[in-house]
Design an enzyme around this catalytic site. Structure first.
Site, PDB file in Angstrom:
ATOM      1  N   ASP A  46       0.771  -1.210  -0.109  1.00  0.00           N
ATOM      2  CA  ASP A  46      -0.172  -0.094  -0.057  1.00  0.00           C
ATOM      3  C   ASP A  46       0.868   1.254  -0.007  1.00  0.00           C
ATOM      4  OD1 ASP A  46       0.657  -0.884   2.566  1.00  0.00           O
ATOM      5  OD2 ASP A  46      -0.892   0.282   3.433  1.00  0.00           O
ATOM      6  N   ASN A  85      -3.881  -4.460  14.454  1.00  0.00           N
ATOM      7  CA  ASN A  85      -4.156  -5.327  13.348  1.00  0.00           C
ATOM      8  C   ASN A  85      -2.747  -6.290  13.481  1.00  0.00           C
ATOM      9  OD1 ASN A  85      -1.951  -3.592  12.591  1.00  0.00           O
ATOM     10  ND2 ASN A  85      -2.667  -3.257  10.534  1.00  0.00           N
ATOM     11  N   GLU A  98      -1.808  -1.415  16.273  1.00  0.00           N
ATOM     12  CA  GLU A  98      -1.575  -1.156  14.570  1.00  0.00           C
ATOM     13  C   GLU A  98      -0.094  -1.233  14.416  1.00  0.00           C
ATOM     14  OE1 GLU A  98      -0.101   0.890  11.269  1.00  0.00           O
ATOM     15  OE2 GLU A  98      -0.046   1.739  13.152  1.00  0.00           O
ATOM     16  N   ASN A 155       2.437   0.042  12.351  1.00  0.00           N
ATOM     17  CA  ASN A 155       3.502   1.142  12.474  1.00  0.00           C
ATOM     18  C   ASN A 155       3.829   1.590  13.628  1.00  0.00           C
ATOM     19  OD1 ASN A 155       3.503   0.988   9.502  1.00  0.00           O
ATOM     20  ND2 ASN A 155       2.147   2.543   9.391  1.00  0.00           N
ATOM     21  N   HIS A 166      -4.269   1.287   3.473  1.00  0.00           N
ATOM     22  CA  HIS A 166      -4.125   2.176   4.530  1.00  0.00           C
ATOM     23  C   HIS A 166      -3.384   3.394   4.062  1.00  0.00           C
ATOM     24  CE1 HIS A 166      -5.005  -1.197   7.179  1.00  0.00           C
ATOM     25  NE2 HIS A 166      -4.209  -2.086   6.282  1.00  0.00           N
ATOM     26  N   ASP A 167      -2.116   3.389   3.487  1.00  0.00           N
ATOM     27  CA  ASP A 167      -1.287   4.496   3.416  1.00  0.00           C
ATOM     28  C   ASP A 167      -1.854   5.396   2.095  1.00  0.00           C
ATOM     29  OD1 ASP A 167       0.142   3.068   5.039  1.00  0.00           O
ATOM     30  OD2 ASP A 167       1.541   2.374   3.594  1.00  0.00           O
TER      31      ASP A 167
END
Length: 316
Positions: free
Chosen positions: A21, A161, A167, A169, A241-242
């Protein structure tokens, strides 16, 4: 709200760890923004792969943009990756051309600091672990004051996730995230609350392939790989996402957000990497010491955001 009501082409530095992504985010940023530079960080895969992937994405799309290699490991945490999602090299099983480009420097932190000083109205969009951004804040504590905006793809108020509450990151370098959330407020957190609502699948990949350009064909392959991996986990489409974080910068009217204190949990046995978001009414927390307030994105006109991402890929 209409997708056409764009606020212009913001100047963007994209700090990323390509990643499926992330590569689509590069194309999206190049189309809807003025992409000033790309910095890479260890994350989805190792730094050599993320840097190679950023270079090859720019090459395939014919983008005239510098790539600067950044941090090869988290500040303190052990190095982890997401190769089980993104593939061993980060770009799934997509056939890549021979790389003909090279990095502009091996000091992404210096580039971030210099760009913030030399480029007016610059938006820093960080869509990987926040190691580079934390190091840049350590090198230049006034960095945030020179930016028009700081947007991260990371965190989430309600679920994770990679763990039930974290999450990837933020979890991959929580010490760096804690520095950024405490020292670079206000930032915009485009987390899983919204990115899990922007889902692309087979029909979007087909639209990309029909464009017939090298960049669109490349992005379609990435999306198809992501879509197949998501189906293995019981999902019928893939969150991008990104690229969603990029659209939150270029088309902010398509998103719903509100301001809340956010802290990064560093010590919990089961909660390390969690972005603890205080959604209580302001009066309920007024008497308590609170972490800095951030702009938390909750929802989006998902259909419009999806269409914009596909448009960016097709037209880059």
């Amino acid at each position: 709200m209409t997708a056409e009501a764009c606020t212009g082409r913001p100047r963007i530095v994209l700090d990323c760890d390509p990643g499926l992504d992330d590569a689509i985010a590069i194309l999206t940023a190049a189309h809807f923004g003025e992409l000033v530079g790309i910095t890479t960080v260890n994350g989805n895969v190792g730094i050599e792969h993320t840097t190679h992937n950023a270079l090859v994405t720019a090459q395939v799309a014919g983008l005239d943009v510098e790539v600067h290699r950044g941090a090869a490991r988290p500040l303190i945490a052990p190095t982890m990756d997401a190769a089980r999602i993104h593939g061993a090299t980060g770009l799934g099983d997509v056939a890549l051309p021979e790389l003909t480009r090279s990095v502009a420097s091996d000091d992404a932190v210096a580039f971030l600091c210099d760009a913030a000083r030399s480029v007016d109205d610059l938006h820093l969009v960080a869509v990987g672990p926040l190691t580079n951004v934390a190091l840049a804040l350590r090198r230049d504590p006034g960095l945030r004051s020179r930016l028009a905006g700081l947007t991260i793809m990371g965190g989430g108020a309600h679920a994770g996730n990679v763990t039930p509450v974290a999450e990837f990151n933020v979890w991959a370098d929580p010490e760096a995230a804690a520095i950024v959330f405490s020292e670079a407020a206000p930032l915009t957190m485009v987390g899983l609350d919204v990115t899990h609502k922007v889902l692309l699948g087979g029909s979007e990949a087909s639209r990309m392939r029909s464009a017939g350009t090298p960049a669109a064909h490349f992005a379609a392959g990435l999306l198809e790989y992501a879509y197949d991996r998501c189906r293995e986990f019981g999902l019928e489409a893939a969150p991008v996402h990104d690229a969603t974080a990029i659209i939150a910068v270029t088309h902010p009217h398509l998103f719903r957000r509100s301001t809340h204190p956010v802290a990064v949990e560093l010590h919990g046995e089961h909660t390390r990497g969690m972005t603890v978001t205080d959604v209580r009414p302001p009066a309920a927390i007024a008497a308590e010491p609170a972490p800095p307030a951030q702009d938390v994105v909750w929802d989006a006109d998902a259909a419009a955001v999806i269409d914009l991402i596909v448009q960016a890929v097709i037209n880059t």
